[in-house]
Enzyme design. Structure first.
Site, PDB file in Angstrom:
ATOM      1  N   SER A 118       0.872  -1.081   0.026  1.00  0.00           N
ATOM      2  CA  SER A 118       0.196   0.148  -0.202  1.00  0.00           C
ATOM      3  C   SER A 118       0.878   1.214   0.005  1.00  0.00           C
ATOM      4  O   SER A 118       0.435   2.273  -0.299  1.00  0.00           O
ATOM      5  CB  SER A 118      -1.042  -0.088   1.335  1.00  0.00           C
ATOM      6  OG  SER A 118      -1.579  -1.067   1.466  1.00  0.00           O
ATOM      7  N   HIS A 139      -1.307  -3.089  -7.088  1.00  0.00           N
ATOM      8  CA  HIS A 139      -2.063  -2.483  -5.873  1.00  0.00           C
ATOM      9  C   HIS A 139      -3.488  -2.884  -6.004  1.00  0.00           C
ATOM     10  O   HIS A 139      -4.213  -2.107  -6.535  1.00  0.00           O
ATOM     11  CB  HIS A 139      -1.760  -1.113  -5.588  1.00  0.00           C
ATOM     12  CG  HIS A 139      -2.283  -0.799  -4.152  1.00  0.00           C
ATOM     13  ND1 HIS A 139      -2.372   0.742  -3.924  1.00  0.00           N
ATOM     14  CD2 HIS A 139      -2.647  -1.269  -2.883  1.00  0.00           C
ATOM     15  CE1 HIS A 139      -3.026   0.693  -2.776  1.00  0.00           C
ATOM     16  NE2 HIS A 139      -3.081  -0.482  -2.169  1.00  0.00           N
ATOM     17  N   GLU A 151      -4.343  -0.643  -9.129  1.00  0.00           N
ATOM     18  CA  GLU A 151      -3.235   0.546  -9.137  1.00  0.00           C
ATOM     19  C   GLU A 151      -2.021  -0.152  -9.662  1.00  0.00           C
ATOM     20  O   GLU A 151      -1.317  -0.844  -8.896  1.00  0.00           O
ATOM     21  CB  GLU A 151      -3.197   1.350  -7.814  1.00  0.00           C
ATOM     22  CG  GLU A 151      -2.672   2.767  -8.004  1.00  0.00           C
ATOM     23  CD  GLU A 151      -2.593   3.455  -6.956  1.00  0.00           C
ATOM     24  OE1 GLU A 151      -2.545   2.777  -5.478  1.00  0.00           O
ATOM     25  OE2 GLU A 151      -2.421   4.644  -6.675  1.00  0.00           O
ATOM     26  N   ASN A 189      -3.590   6.328  -1.890  1.00  0.00           N
ATOM     27  CA  ASN A 189      -3.337   6.731  -0.526  1.00  0.00           C
ATOM     28  C   ASN A 189      -2.924   8.047  -0.388  1.00  0.00           C
ATOM     29  O   ASN A 189      -3.205   8.633   0.812  1.00  0.00           O
ATOM     30  CB  ASN A 189      -2.350   5.625   0.140  1.00  0.00           C
ATOM     31  CG  ASN A 189      -3.240   4.431   0.691  1.00  0.00           C
ATOM     32  OD1 ASN A 189      -4.381   4.381   0.808  1.00  0.00           O
ATOM     33  ND2 ASN A 189      -2.506   3.180   0.238  1.00  0.00           N
TER      34      ASN A 189
END
Ligand SMILES: NC(=O)c1ccc[n+]([C@@H]2O[C@H](COP(=O)([O-])OP(=O)(O)OC[C@H]3O[C@@H](n4cnc5c(N)ncnc54)[C@H](O)[C@@H]3O)[C@@H](O)[C@H]2O)c1
Length: 297
Positions: A118, A139, A151, A189
């Site tokens: 992450s 991801h 991702e 994120n």
């Protein structure tokens, strides 16, 4: 590409193994903890059953998917014939660097090495190998069988052909790939965590209470879940650790974690996993109950 190895059979690893097995790939699922492998197979079976109930799969599809997964507790044995390895082990930099060194030794020379991290730098993991051009971030989102986004993160040295192959492959899983570059937090994120941090700061400063903040973002922005509830689901420790990666990586005070978040994590109030964060969670109940700690906010 047919042979996929997945390292780590936890929340993400079992989901990744599930989607590849369901689409006819041969999957090697590797975890150092035998109990995690047993639990992962049970979880995949239960999730496939749910898809059968919804009419998305047949019982034969389920048997074929489960039969295509072999489990290992040893990385070299589990990656010996891999064309792609997806690392989904615990989020710990030193652990991942060790795994990437091991993979570089044990996986075939042409094998692509991916990480589901992450927040840890793909470029850093790539630099631990002698094949940085073949290292990439994949991801997946939780829960993997349901969430369509992947991702795809290009490390500094990732070869364009490796990226192209990953875009094609994730398309075969019925996922939607989005390619981004390797900077702290990538895109998902980097945008999500400051929003969560700002919501916690609003609570900390007394601008509004927990239900007001979450309701405004749900109804006003059409988010399926408010940022404080989402933080509880992700885990407040995970949110804090990603904010620290952004803060350290960019050296910009705008990413400094809110002191309330730091206090809650220090005290062990981590959200759903510890039964209390911004909300209080009672097993068997779906009611959203604000933690008594925030009743007077
Ligand atoms: N949980 C999420 O919502 C989420 C979402 C996207 C990405 N991620 C990322 O996915 C990765 C895995 O997260 P998770 O939530 O599935 O973690 P988890 O704790 O559920 O599972 C991690 C697994 O890795 C195994 N493991 C540890 N060391 C190992 C080793 N050396 N070899 C093989 N297996 C090993 C553990 O036994 C465990 O089963 C992390 O990098 C995390 O940041 C998590």
């Amino acid at each position: 590409m047919q042979n996929i190895s997945v390292i780590g059979a936890g929340t993400m690893g079992n989901g990744i193994a599930h989607v590849f097995a369901q689409k006819g790939f041969t999957v090697s699922l590797i975890d150092t903890q035998p109990a995690q492998l047993t639990q992962a197979l049970a979880k995949i079976g239960a999730n496939l059953d749910r898809q059968i109930t919804k009419g998305l799969l047949t019982a034969e599809n389920k048997q074929a998917a489960l039969a295509s997964i072999t489990t290992y507790t040893d990385i070299p044995a589990g990656v010996a014939s891999a064309e792609l390895v997806i690392e989904a082990a615990t989020e710990n930099t030193e652990l991942k660097l060790t795994i990437f060194r091991q993979l570089d030794q044990a996986a075939p020379k042409t094998c692509i090495l991916a990480s589901n991290t992450s927040s840890i730098s793909i470029t850093r993991m790539a630099a631990a190998t002698r094949r940085p051009q073949s290292v990439i971030g994949l991801h997946f989102m939780n829960p993997v069988p349901v969430m369509r986004l992947v991702e795809i993160i290009n490390g500094y040295a990732t070869d364009a052909d490796v990226t192209r192959q990953m875009v094609e492959l994730t398309g075969k899983l019925d996922k939607i790939p989005c390619v981004v570059n390797d900077y702290p937090g990538f895109i998902a994120n980097r945008i999500l965590m400051p929003m969560i941090n700002e919501a916690i700061s609003c609570l900390y400063e007394g601008v509004a209470g927990v239900p007001e903040i979450d309701t405004i973002m749900r109804l006003g922005m059409a988010h399926p879940m408010g940022p404080l509830q989402l933080a509880d689901f992700i885990g407040l420790d995970v949110c804090l650790s990603i904010l620290k990666v952004l803060h350290d990586g960019f050296g910009n005070p705008k990413y400094a974690p809110c002191p309330l978040l730091v206090n809650m994590v220090t005290a062990g109030y981590l959200g759903v996993k510890s039964s209390e964060g911004f909300y209080k969670y009672t097993p068997g109940s779906k009611d959203l109950v604000v933690s008594t700690r925030f009743a007077s906010y």
